[in-house]
Design a protein around this motif. Structure first.
Motif, short mmCIF file in Angstrom:
data_model
loop_
_atom_site.label_atom_id
_atom_site.label_comp_id
_atom_site.label_asym_id
_atom_site.label_seq_id
_atom_site.Cartn_x
_atom_site.Cartn_y
_atom_site.Cartn_z
N SER A 1 -3.48 -0.05 -3.90
CA SER A 1 -2.79 -0.85 -2.98
C SER A 1 -2.39 -2.08 -4.02
N LEU B 1 -4.79 6.21 -0.86
CA LEU B 1 -3.54 5.27 -0.81
C LEU B 1 -3.47 3.56 -2.13
N THR C 1 0.60 -1.13 -0.12
CA THR C 1 0.25 -0.03 0.20
C THR C 1 0.85 1.20 0.17
#
Length: 339
Positions: A128, A126, A60
């Motif tokens: 991931s 984020l 991540t």
């Protein structure tokens, strides 16, 4: 537990985080030129699982652009393929005069010997995904065929792609049930899944060794069973028909798995029923309803099979499983004879 290393930028001073992340990615994958608008205080988390010669790394991180340049390739080439699978976010890819935009659950192949630029982004959130590093020598497909897969999106929501992602997500979610010695075994399963996905995409199944095709077929059969445990009509006959093989061949496949097809189906159904019986959220469901949910149409058959598997009838198991800790302790003390 599998051999595993963990890296978190939050463990480092803000000014050092991006440089350490760049170094980390260079060791995990291959040397890269990296850039991020968030480099001043970068956020990233990576785990690296060792599966023999393969490495699987869920990660991540904040948006990032990286490039594998001709100069870096000349300096160091590990001769491996990188499999990239975004789970949340998008990869924008450039190589030569080509461009591609590949989103979540699209499986992508990159070659450490080819230059490429990839922009991994999920907006302000984020990004991931899961990366896989696999030596080229482990795949049973010719280089010219693999070149056709470069930066090509393969669906992770159906067929072999779904099997691959199901395997990976289950693996990375909990490694506590494995020993370090299980790593190479899991690596073999992963190689077979990747080889089967690539060959299917290329329509080149004949390029695979027979043992790989066999293991791939067993994996497909197991996935089919898991998805149809609720169906009372799930039998060796219907499974063989669904996979266009004879019943005798199906039984031969499971001889190598050290259990019969019917026994494995029964084991999986009982395990699902046992979990439901121990789930407080399902406390209002009758035992018969739970049994029926997992393909047991006759109450007597379910009770008998459950007792044989777990040493007590389902009603007793449920009562014990749903006891509070204090009640369980009292029950144990009452059941223990006085000395």
């Amino acid at each position: 537990m599998l051999n595993e290393t963990v890296f978190r930028t939050e463990d480092l001073p803000g000014a050092d985080r991006f440089d350490y992340w760049c170094e980390r990615i260079g060791r995990t994958h291959a040397p890269l030129d990296l850039y991020s608008a968030y480099a001043a205080d970068y956020q990233a988390h990576q785990r690296v699982l060792e599966l023999g010669a393969l490495h699987v790394w869920p990660t991540t991180h904040q948006s990032l652009r990286y490039r594998r340049t001709p100069k870096l390739i000349r300096q160091s080439d590990p001769e491996q393929y990188h499999i990239g699978i975004p789970l949340h976010g998008t990869n924008r890819i450039s190589w030569g005069n080509e461009r591609a935009v590949l989103g979540a659950y699209q499986i992508q192949v990159y070659d450490s010997s080819r230059d490429v630029e990839v922009n991994c982004t999920n907006g302000a959130d984020l990004f991931s995904g899961i990366g896989i590093e696999i030596p080229k020598r482990l795949l049973h497909l010719p280089q010219n065929s693999m070149d056709r897969l470069f930066a090509r999106g393969m669906s992770g929501r159906e067929g072999f792609g779904a099997l691959l992602i199901q395997f990976l997500t289950q693996l990375v979610s909990d490694t506590s049930c494995y020993l370090p010695s299980d790593g190479p075994r899991l690596g073999t399963v992963l190689v077979d899944l990747l080889s089967s996905l690539f060959a299917h995409t290329l329509e080149a199944d004949r390029a695979l060794p027979p043992e790989t095709r066999t293991r791939s077929l067993v994996l497909r059969i197991r996935a089919h069973v898991q998805n149809n445990l609720h169906d009372p009509g799930l039998t060796p006959t219907t499974i063989a028909a669904a996979h266009n093989i004879s019943i005798s061949y199906l039984h031969r496949l499971f001889q190598g798995e050290h259990e019969t097809v019917a026994a494995w189906i029964r084991e999986q159904r009982l395990e699902r029923a046992r979990r439901d019986l121990a789930d407080p959220a399902l406390g209002s469901n009758t035992i018969h309803a739970i049994a029926t949910r997992w393909g047991f149409t006759r109450a007597a058959d379910f009770t008998r099979a459950f007792r044989n598997a777990y040493g007590m009838p389902p009603r007793d198991y449920r009562q014990r499983a749903l006891l509070s800790p204090a009640q369980a302790s009292l029950a144990v003390s009452l059941s223990t004879p006085c000395q």
